[in-house]
Design a protein around this motif. Structure first.
Motif, PDB file in Angstrom:
ATOM      1  N   ILE A  54      -7.347   8.388   2.420  1.00  0.00           N
ATOM      2  CA  ILE A  54      -7.987   7.264   3.118  1.00  0.00           C
ATOM      3  C   ILE A  54      -7.623   7.262   4.593  1.00  0.00           C
ATOM      4  O   ILE A  54      -8.477   7.033   5.449  1.00  0.00           O
ATOM      5  N   ASP A  55      -6.353   7.535   4.908  1.00  0.00           N
ATOM      6  CA  ASP A  55      -5.935   7.515   6.311  1.00  0.00           C
ATOM      7  C   ASP A  55      -5.210   8.803   6.714  1.00  0.00           C
ATOM      8  O   ASP A  55      -4.414   8.810   7.643  1.00  0.00           O
ATOM      9  N   ASN A  56      -5.523   9.903   6.022  1.00  0.00           N
ATOM     10  CA  ASN A  56      -4.900  11.210   6.310  1.00  0.00           C
ATOM     11  C   ASN A  56      -3.383  11.136   6.322  1.00  0.00           C
ATOM     12  O   ASN A  56      -2.732  11.697   7.193  1.00  0.00           O
ATOM     13  N   MET A  57      -2.836  10.406   5.385  1.00  0.00           N
ATOM     14  CA  MET A  57      -1.393  10.280   5.162  1.00  0.00           C
ATOM     15  C   MET A  57      -0.666   9.481   6.245  1.00  0.00           C
ATOM     16  O   MET A  57       0.563   9.467   6.275  1.00  0.00           O
ATOM     17  N   ALA A  58      -1.366   8.798   7.124  1.00  0.00           N
ATOM     18  CA  ALA A  58      -0.699   8.057   8.204  1.00  0.00           C
ATOM     19  C   ALA A  58       0.242   6.992   7.646  1.00  0.00           C
ATOM     20  O   ALA A  58       1.392   6.883   8.079  1.00  0.00           O
ATOM     21  N   CYS A  59      -0.212   6.207   6.709  1.00  0.00           N
ATOM     22  CA  CYS A  59       0.632   5.175   6.113  1.00  0.00           C
ATOM     23  C   CYS A  59       1.753   5.825   5.306  1.00  0.00           C
ATOM     24  O   CYS A  59       2.912   5.426   5.390  1.00  0.00           O
ATOM     25  N   PHE A  60       1.413   6.836   4.557  1.00  0.00           N
ATOM     26  CA  PHE A  60       2.374   7.581   3.739  1.00  0.00           C
ATOM     27  C   PHE A  60       3.512   8.109   4.612  1.00  0.00           C
ATOM     28  O   PHE A  60       4.681   8.000   4.266  1.00  0.00           O
ATOM     29  N   SER A  85      -1.574  14.176  -8.308  1.00  0.00           N
ATOM     30  CA  SER A  85      -2.628  13.653  -9.172  1.00  0.00           C
ATOM     31  C   SER A  85      -3.856  13.296  -8.340  1.00  0.00           C
ATOM     32  O   SER A  85      -3.796  13.191  -7.108  1.00  0.00           O
ATOM     33  N   LYS A  86      -4.948  13.079  -9.017  1.00  0.00           N
ATOM     34  CA  LYS A  86      -6.191  12.658  -8.354  1.00  0.00           C
ATOM     35  C   LYS A  86      -5.960  11.329  -7.626  1.00  0.00           C
ATOM     36  O   LYS A  86      -6.402  11.157  -6.491  1.00  0.00           O
ATOM     37  N   ASP A  87      -5.244  10.402  -8.271  1.00  0.00           N
ATOM     38  CA  ASP A  87      -4.960   9.102  -7.644  1.00  0.00           C
ATOM     39  C   ASP A  87      -4.140   9.271  -6.375  1.00  0.00           C
ATOM     40  O   ASP A  87      -4.389   8.612  -5.367  1.00  0.00           O
ATOM     41  N   CYS A  88      -3.147  10.148  -6.416  1.00  0.00           N
ATOM     42  CA  CYS A  88      -2.323  10.416  -5.236  1.00  0.00           C
ATOM     43  C   CYS A  88      -3.207  10.858  -4.076  1.00  0.00           C
ATOM     44  O   CYS A  88      -3.157  10.292  -2.986  1.00  0.00           O
ATOM     45  N   CYS A  89      -4.017  11.867  -4.314  1.00  0.00           N
ATOM     46  CA  CYS A  89      -4.891  12.389  -3.255  1.00  0.00           C
ATOM     47  C   CYS A  89      -5.864  11.335  -2.739  1.00  0.00           C
ATOM     48  O   CYS A  89      -6.077  11.206  -1.533  1.00  0.00           O
ATOM     49  N   GLU A  90      -6.450  10.559  -3.649  1.00  0.00           N
ATOM     50  CA  GLU A  90      -7.410   9.540  -3.219  1.00  0.00           C
ATOM     51  C   GLU A  90      -6.762   8.525  -2.280  1.00  0.00           C
ATOM     52  O   GLU A  90      -7.353   8.146  -1.270  1.00  0.00           O
ATOM     53  N   TYR A  91      -5.556   8.096  -2.597  1.00  0.00           N
ATOM     54  CA  TYR A  91      -4.877   7.107  -1.757  1.00  0.00           C
ATOM     55  C   TYR A  91      -4.522   7.674  -0.389  1.00  0.00           C
ATOM     56  O   TYR A  91      -4.748   7.032   0.636  1.00  0.00           O
ATOM     57  N   ARG A 118       0.840  -1.210   0.000  1.00  0.00           N
ATOM     58  CA  ARG A 118       0.000   0.000   0.000  1.00  0.00           C
ATOM     59  C   ARG A 118       0.871   1.254   0.000  1.00  0.00           C
ATOM     60  O   ARG A 118       0.625   2.198  -0.741  1.00  0.00           O
ATOM     61  N   ARG A 119       1.895   1.271   0.855  1.00  0.00           N
ATOM     62  CA  ARG A 119       2.768   2.440   0.927  1.00  0.00           C
ATOM     63  C   ARG A 119       3.487   2.662  -0.402  1.00  0.00           C
ATOM     64  O   ARG A 119       3.597   3.779  -0.881  1.00  0.00           O
ATOM     65  N   ASP A 120       3.956   1.591  -1.023  1.00  0.00           N
ATOM     66  CA  ASP A 120       4.606   1.708  -2.334  1.00  0.00           C
ATOM     67  C   ASP A 120       3.650   2.280  -3.372  1.00  0.00           C
ATOM     68  O   ASP A 120       4.029   3.112  -4.189  1.00  0.00           O
ATOM     69  N   THR A 121       2.395   1.848  -3.323  1.00  0.00           N
ATOM     70  CA  THR A 121       1.389   2.351  -4.253  1.00  0.00           C
ATOM     71  C   THR A 121       1.161   3.846  -4.035  1.00  0.00           C
ATOM     72  O   THR A 121       1.065   4.619  -4.989  1.00  0.00           O
ATOM     73  N   GLU A 122       1.098   4.268  -2.765  1.00  0.00           N
ATOM     74  CA  GLU A 122       0.907   5.682  -2.472  1.00  0.00           C
ATOM     75  C   GLU A 122       2.078   6.506  -2.997  1.00  0.00           C
ATOM     76  O   GLU A 122       1.885   7.537  -3.635  1.00  0.00           O
ATOM     77  N   TYR A 123       3.299   6.055  -2.740  1.00  0.00           N
ATOM     78  CA  TYR A 123       4.469   6.783  -3.221  1.00  0.00           C
ATOM     79  C   TYR A 123       4.530   6.790  -4.743  1.00  0.00           C
ATOM     80  O   TYR A 123       4.879   7.801  -5.347  1.00  0.00           O
ATOM     81  N   PHE A 124       4.195   5.671  -5.364  1.00  0.00           N
ATOM     82  CA  PHE A 124       4.207   5.610  -6.826  1.00  0.00           C
ATOM     83  C   PHE A 124       3.231   6.625  -7.414  1.00  0.00           C
ATOM     84  O   PHE A 124       3.544   7.325  -8.368  1.00  0.00           O
ATOM     85  N   ASN A 125       2.049   6.715  -6.819  1.00  0.00           N
ATOM     86  CA  ASN A 125       1.037   7.655  -7.311  1.00  0.00           C
ATOM     87  C   ASN A 125       1.398   9.114  -7.038  1.00  0.00           C
ATOM     88  O   ASN A 125       0.874  10.001  -7.698  1.00  0.00           O
ATOM     89  N   CYS A 126       2.279   9.351  -6.078  1.00  0.00           N
ATOM     90  CA  CYS A 126       2.621  10.725  -5.696  1.00  0.00           C
ATOM     91  C   CYS A 126       4.043  11.119  -6.084  1.00  0.00           C
ATOM     92  O   CYS A 126       4.473  12.233  -5.777  1.00  0.00           O
ATOM     93  N   VAL A 127       4.784  10.243  -6.742  1.00  0.00           N
ATOM     94  CA  VAL A 127       6.208  10.486  -7.001  1.00  0.00           C
ATOM     95  C   VAL A 127       6.464  11.764  -7.789  1.00  0.00           C
ATOM     96  O   VAL A 127       7.444  12.470  -7.519  1.00  0.00           O
ATOM     97  N   ASP A 128       5.610  12.123  -8.726  1.00  0.00           N
ATOM     98  CA  ASP A 128       5.828  13.343  -9.505  1.00  0.00           C
ATOM     99  C   ASP A 128       5.803  14.590  -8.618  1.00  0.00           C
ATOM    100  O   ASP A 128       6.492  15.565  -8.889  1.00  0.00           O
ATOM    101  N   SER A 129       5.025  14.550  -7.556  1.00  0.00           N
ATOM    102  CA  SER A 129       4.921  15.684  -6.641  1.00  0.00           C
ATOM    103  C   SER A 129       6.024  15.696  -5.591  1.00  0.00           C
ATOM    104  O   SER A 129       6.193  16.692  -4.891  1.00  0.00           O
ATOM    105  N   LEU A 130       6.749  14.615  -5.455  1.00  0.00           N
ATOM    106  CA  LEU A 130       7.766  14.496  -4.409  1.00  0.00           C
ATOM    107  C   LEU A 130       9.202  14.630  -4.910  1.00  0.00           C
ATOM    108  O   LEU A 130      10.122  14.716  -4.097  1.00  0.00           O
TER     109      LEU A 130
END
Length: 116
Positions: A67-73, A58-64, A36-48
């Motif tokens: 879900i838990d207010n970035m706790a896993c991220f 991206s929309k996908d980044c925000c949606e992921y 899950r964490r890898d998926t979140e980072y993958f979806n947000c990598v362009d912003s990081l």
């Protein structure tokens, strides 16, 4: 297009390798798996990306991460994180996705600006 995708894979792979070596053996909450964490980072990598201009998430980044207010991220936000990604962009992502982080709190080892 292919170059961007390849860079995302390289960033994700490097990040996953670093995190696997640092994760303590204690159990994680069920929602926060390495996959899950890898998926979140993958979806947000362009912003990081480190050393690049800010790109809104991206929309996908925000949606992921909503879900838990970035706790896993934030569980992966450590000193090695800042070797690959721009830690200040964590807070920009939070703001762009709905102010998910509380000012003065922490996202991993990084203190969220503001608060007391």
């Amino acid at each position: 297009m292919v170059k961007t995708y390849t860079l995302k894979i390289i960033y994700l792979f490097m990040f996953a390798l670093l995190i696997v070596r640092l994760i303590p053996s204690k159990a994680q909450p069920p929602y926060c798996t390495m996959e899950r964490r890898d998926t979140e980072y993958f979806n947000c990598v362009d912003s990081l990306k480190l050393g690049t201009p800010w790109v809104p998430p991206s929309k996908d980044c925000c949606e992921y991460i909503q879900i838990d207010n970035m706790a896993c991220f934030c569980k992966g936000a450590n000193r090695l994180f800042s070797a690959l990604f721009d830690q200040n962009k964590l807070f920009k992502i939070s703001h762009a996705c709905g102010d998910l982080l509380v000012p003065g709190s922490y996202c991993g080892i990084f203190k969220v600006p503001g608060g007391v």
